[in-house]
Design a protein around this motif. Structure first.
Motif, PDB file in Angstrom:
ATOM      1  N   SER A  72     158.767  55.237 -30.640  1.00 32.91           N
ATOM      2  CA  SER A  72     157.356  55.383 -31.010  1.00 32.91           C
ATOM      3  C   SER A  72     156.392  54.696 -30.040  1.00 32.91           C
ATOM      4  O   SER A  72     155.241  55.125 -29.924  1.00 32.91           O
ATOM      5  CB  SER A  72     157.107  54.840 -32.424  1.00 32.91           C
ATOM      6  OG  SER A  72     157.409  53.456 -32.507  1.00 32.91           O
ATOM      7  N   TRP A  74     156.180  54.874 -27.016  1.00 34.30           N
ATOM      8  CA  TRP A  74     155.778  55.772 -25.936  1.00 34.30           C
ATOM      9  C   TRP A  74     154.672  56.721 -26.368  1.00 34.30           C
ATOM     10  O   TRP A  74     154.180  57.519 -25.550  1.00 34.30           O
ATOM     11  CB  TRP A  74     156.998  56.535 -25.416  1.00 34.30           C
ATOM     12  CG  TRP A  74     157.955  55.639 -24.712  1.00 34.30           C
ATOM     13  CD1 TRP A  74     159.098  55.097 -25.222  1.00 34.30           C
ATOM     14  CD2 TRP A  74     157.851  55.150 -23.376  1.00 34.30           C
ATOM     15  NE1 TRP A  74     159.711  54.305 -24.290  1.00 34.30           N
ATOM     16  CE2 TRP A  74     158.973  54.319 -23.136  1.00 34.30           C
ATOM     17  CE3 TRP A  74     156.938  55.332 -22.342  1.00 34.30           C
ATOM     18  CZ2 TRP A  74     159.182  53.678 -21.926  1.00 34.30           C
ATOM     19  CZ3 TRP A  74     157.147  54.700 -21.123  1.00 34.30           C
ATOM     20  CH2 TRP A  74     158.262  53.880 -20.931  1.00 34.30           C
ATOM     21  N   ASN A  75     154.263  56.660 -27.634  1.00 32.35           N
ATOM     22  CA  ASN A  75     153.034  57.346 -28.040  1.00 32.35           C
ATOM     23  C   ASN A  75     151.811  56.653 -27.444  1.00 32.35           C
ATOM     24  O   ASN A  75     150.704  57.196 -27.501  1.00 32.35           O
ATOM     25  CB  ASN A  75     152.900  57.345 -29.566  1.00 32.35           C
ATOM     26  CG  ASN A  75     154.005  58.134 -30.239  1.00 32.35           C
ATOM     27  OD1 ASN A  75     154.553  59.061 -29.665  1.00 32.35           O
ATOM     28  ND2 ASN A  75     154.334  57.752 -31.464  1.00 32.35           N
ATOM     29  N   HIS A  76     152.019  55.445 -26.932  1.00 33.37           N
ATOM     30  CA  HIS A  76     150.932  54.628 -26.411  1.00 33.37           C
ATOM     31  C   HIS A  76     151.120  54.406 -24.910  1.00 33.37           C
ATOM     32  O   HIS A  76     152.125  54.780 -24.318  1.00 33.37           O
ATOM     33  CB  HIS A  76     150.871  53.306 -27.170  1.00 33.37           C
ATOM     34  CG  HIS A  76     150.908  53.472 -28.654  1.00 33.37           C
ATOM     35  ND1 HIS A  76     149.907  54.099 -29.348  1.00 33.37           N
ATOM     36  CD2 HIS A  76     151.856  53.137 -29.579  1.00 33.37           C
ATOM     37  CE1 HIS A  76     150.214  54.134 -30.641  1.00 33.37           C
ATOM     38  NE2 HIS A  76     151.382  53.567 -30.800  1.00 33.37           N
ATOM     39  N   ASP A  86     160.628  57.197 -20.236  1.00 34.15           N
ATOM     40  CA  ASP A  86     160.406  57.389 -21.661  1.00 34.15           C
ATOM     41  C   ASP A  86     161.562  58.201 -22.258  1.00 34.15           C
ATOM     42  O   ASP A  86     162.467  58.638 -21.519  1.00 34.15           O
ATOM     43  CB  ASP A  86     159.041  58.039 -21.907  1.00 34.15           C
ATOM     44  CG  ASP A  86     158.920  59.442 -21.337  1.00 34.15           C
ATOM     45  OD1 ASP A  86     159.942  60.121 -21.150  1.00 34.15           O
ATOM     46  OD2 ASP A  86     157.775  59.868 -21.075  1.00 34.15           O
ATOM     47  N   GLY A 209     155.448  52.146 -36.568  1.00 31.39           N
ATOM     48  CA  GLY A 209     155.486  53.390 -35.803  1.00 31.39           C
ATOM     49  C   GLY A 209     156.800  54.129 -35.885  1.00 31.39           C
ATOM     50  O   GLY A 209     156.863  55.333 -35.610  1.00 31.39           O
ATOM     51  N   ARG A 214     160.208  61.952 -36.132  1.00 32.93           N
ATOM     52  CA  ARG A 214     160.106  62.250 -34.701  1.00 32.93           C
ATOM     53  C   ARG A 214     160.463  61.026 -33.873  1.00 32.93           C
ATOM     54  O   ARG A 214     161.210  61.115 -32.885  1.00 32.93           O
ATOM     55  CB  ARG A 214     158.700  62.726 -34.342  1.00 32.93           C
ATOM     56  CG  ARG A 214     158.554  63.043 -32.850  1.00 32.93           C
ATOM     57  CD  ARG A 214     157.195  63.672 -32.530  1.00 32.93           C
ATOM     58  NE  ARG A 214     157.095  63.995 -31.113  1.00 32.93           N
ATOM     59  CZ  ARG A 214     156.588  63.190 -30.184  1.00 32.93           C
ATOM     60  NH1 ARG A 214     156.120  61.982 -30.544  1.00 32.93           N
ATOM     61  NH2 ARG A 214     156.543  63.545 -28.916  1.00 32.93           N
ATOM     62  N   ALA A 215     159.931  59.867 -34.266  1.00 32.38           N
ATOM     63  CA  ALA A 215     160.249  58.646 -33.532  1.00 32.38           C
ATOM     64  C   ALA A 215     161.742  58.334 -33.599  1.00 32.38           C
ATOM     65  O   ALA A 215     162.354  57.948 -32.597  1.00 32.38           O
ATOM     66  CB  ALA A 215     159.441  57.477 -34.082  1.00 32.38           C
ATOM     67  N   ARG A 218     163.571  60.702 -31.263  1.00 31.27           N
ATOM     68  CA  ARG A 218     163.371  60.328 -29.855  1.00 31.27           C
ATOM     69  C   ARG A 218     164.232  59.108 -29.502  1.00 31.27           C
ATOM     70  O   ARG A 218     164.837  59.043 -28.427  1.00 31.27           O
ATOM     71  CB  ARG A 218     161.900  60.022 -29.583  1.00 31.27           C
ATOM     72  CG  ARG A 218     160.959  61.201 -29.720  1.00 31.27           C
ATOM     73  CD  ARG A 218     159.524  60.767 -29.489  1.00 31.27           C
ATOM     74  NE  ARG A 218     159.209  60.664 -28.068  1.00 31.27           N
ATOM     75  CZ  ARG A 218     158.113  60.055 -27.590  1.00 31.27           C
ATOM     76  NH1 ARG A 218     157.265  59.462 -28.424  1.00 31.27           N
ATOM     77  NH2 ARG A 218     157.881  60.019 -26.301  1.00 31.27           N
TER      78      ARG A 218
END
Length: 540
Positions: A72, A74-76, A86, A209, A214-215, A218
């Motif tokens: 998560s 890497w959403n930032h 990533d 997060g 999804r997180a 990933r």
């Protein structure tokens, strides 16, 4: 039931009774046996699969200390010093100066709603010589849009004036809100208790997060590519939403790893926390394993928040920051031990180690519990006398070997000095004392790569090529055990994973070269494939 026999150039089983072989047979997702094909055929018809005939098979790697945040964060925006990839494999260039940090923030500050915070992560100012990272550097990017930058260790954040105003930090009198000479918040916020007012004000918590599928997916894919078949989420909120996400993600047949979450104990009253973990046990299945409790005592050495015994830090502040009063951790250890739960405790500094060992000593005296396997995590600065106590108490260790590479140079000149750097991450001493241990990456603090972690433990080289602690190097064989069976033992899963022997899950990592005989550095050995329950999950 179909029997599939995978042939290989070599198989390292981690089973002392049969250390090597050339064929591993799988039936029903479990290891049927390692041996000659003609012996396996006694069980029935066998399908020979020779796709790995020129490869080396080892037990699936076990990452005993990592976080689903890897899926998560890497959403930032990434602001780290080192180049990183990533979960999708995209390379992010590391930033070597404060100016480069400012520039990357400036490139993104106009993206999105000005009322919403710009979140970034991975920053570690310790690499920037004497440069100061505080509100002024961030204000130069924007004084109106809230900016929050999470330290690489996850134990510190940097915020600008807009965030300070919105979170009301000026009016809060609490440890961890660092102030300048005028008594104003400097923009540096240390440890979790002081971070929460920021999270609350911005309606955002980076530690939540990972509470979405999804997180988690990933994260799982990032681990799979590095040969990992069992991962942990060693600070899970275990909220209703988090549990739903964990169950939903791991229920998918193609979820490529086993996932072991641990309750974030500081977020729960101990009684409620133990009840939550006990309730969650009913959701356990082959790919999801509840049962752990995580305590976080102190911070990190590289940002001066770990708690050290005398003589303290080489430069900088006298000592670090507790995440709660030591008595709180003492009481938590008593409670969770008596409740029969399995604790994993973050202890970076040697003072933090002492607090937890004292608590464990008392808990075991009052409520003896053979084979408890409580595990001290990181133990970067643990002393020899403390290691002897760990052995006497029957505890385990999970050692942050990657730390030597990423921060060893810093510890040598800024935080610890020469002598204490020789005992950083003392895996060889733990081995000599018969302590069961794993080694880990603490993703997203450092990247997931058990072979890199094993390389760190065997070479003890810093990023600048300096060897720290020659006497604490371990062999490749012991390092391979630490990322397989040793880590599995610390998770109380060595009856199911960690070695290739009959009855265990057929979790297998396929390597391009033999890690025990090749001259290739461990960190450079390619991961060709991973198998979960005997099923290939895709290339490395």
């Amino acid at each position: 039931m179909t029997i599939t026999a995978y042939t290989a150039k070599t198989i390292h089983t981690m089973n002392p009774s049969q250390p090597t072989g050339q064929c591993v047979a799988v039936r029903g997702g479990r290891v049927l046996g390692v041996g000659p094909v003609e012996e396996i055929q006694r069980f029935g018809a066998v399908t020979i699969d020779d796709r790995y005939a020129d490869k080396v098979l080892v037990p699936g790697f076990v990452e005993g200390h990592s976080h689903a945040l890897e899926g998560s964060v890497w959403n930032h925006l990434y602001l780290g010093y080192f180049d990183r990839r990533d979960p999708e494999g995209q390379l992010w260039e590391g930033l070597k100066t404060p100016d480069a940090v400012q520039q990357r923030l400036a490139e993104h500050v106009d993206q999105g709603d000005n009322e919403s915070p710009l979140i970034a992560w991975g920053l570690d100012p310790v690499y920037f010589d004497d440069a100061t990272i505080d509100r002024r550097l961030l204000d130069a990017v924007s004084e109106t849009r809230p900016i929050v930058v999470i330290h690489a260790s996850l134990h510190v954040m940097f915020v600008n004036s807009a965030t300070i105003r919105q979170a009301g930090l000026d009016d809060l009198d609490m440890e961890g809100i660092v102030r300048d000479e005028q008594g104003r918040p400097s923009g540096v916020v240390e440890e979790f208790a002081a971070m929460h007012p920021v999270f609350d004000a911005l309606a955002f918590d980076i530690f939540e997060g990972a509470s979405d599928t999804r997180a988690l997916n990933r994260y799982a894919q990032a681990a799979r590519r590095e040969g990992v078949t069992t991962i942990t989420d060693l600070l899970n909120p275990m909220s209703d939403a988090a549990i739903v996400a964990l169950r939903e993600a791991t229920a998918a047949e193609d979820f490529p790893v086993r996932l072991v979450p641990a309750l974030n104990a500081l977020a729960w009253d101990p009684q409620a926390g133990s009840e939550r973990v006990q309730q969650a046990l009913e959701y356990n299945h082959e790919r999801l394993q509840f049962g752990l409790v995580k305590l976080v005592t102190d911070g990190a050495i590289q940002n001066f928040t770990a708690r050290l015994q005398w003589p303290g830090y080489l430069t900088g502040p006298d000592n670090g920051v507790w995440n709660a009063p030591p008595q709180t951790f003492h009481d938590m250890v008593q409670h969770y031990h008596q409740a029969g739960l399995h604790m994993h405790v973050h202890t970076n500094g040697d003072e933090a180690v002492t607090v937890i060992l004292d608590a464990l000593d008392e808990a075991l005296a009052m409520w003896p519990r053979p084979d408890h396997r409580h595990t001290l995590q990181h133990v970067q600065l643990i002393r020899q006398d403390q290691l002897r106590r760990v052995a006497r108490l029957g505890a385990c260790l999970n050692i942050f070997s990657n730390h030597i590479y990423y921060w060893g140079d810093i510890h040598l000149v800024k935080t610890l000095g020469y002598d204490r750097c020789q005992r950083l991450e003392p895996a060889a001493s733990a081995d000599r004392m018969g302590i069961t241990f794993g080694i880990h990456c603490d993703a997203p603090v450092t990247p997931i790569s058990p072979l890199f972690t094993a390389w760190c433990a065997t070479t003890r080289e810093t990023a600048r090529g300096v060897t720290l602690g020659e006497a604490e190097k371990i062999s490749r064989t012991r390092a391979l055990e630490a990322i397989t069976l040793g880590a599995a033992f610390t998770l109380r899963m060595d009856d199911r994973i960690g070695s290739l022997e009959p009855g265990k899950f057929a979790d297998i990592t396929v390597l391009d070269e033999d890690p025990l005989t090749t001259d290739t550095p461990l960190k450079e050995i390619g991961v060709h494939d991973t198998l979960l329950s005997g099923r290939p999950t895709g290339g490395g």
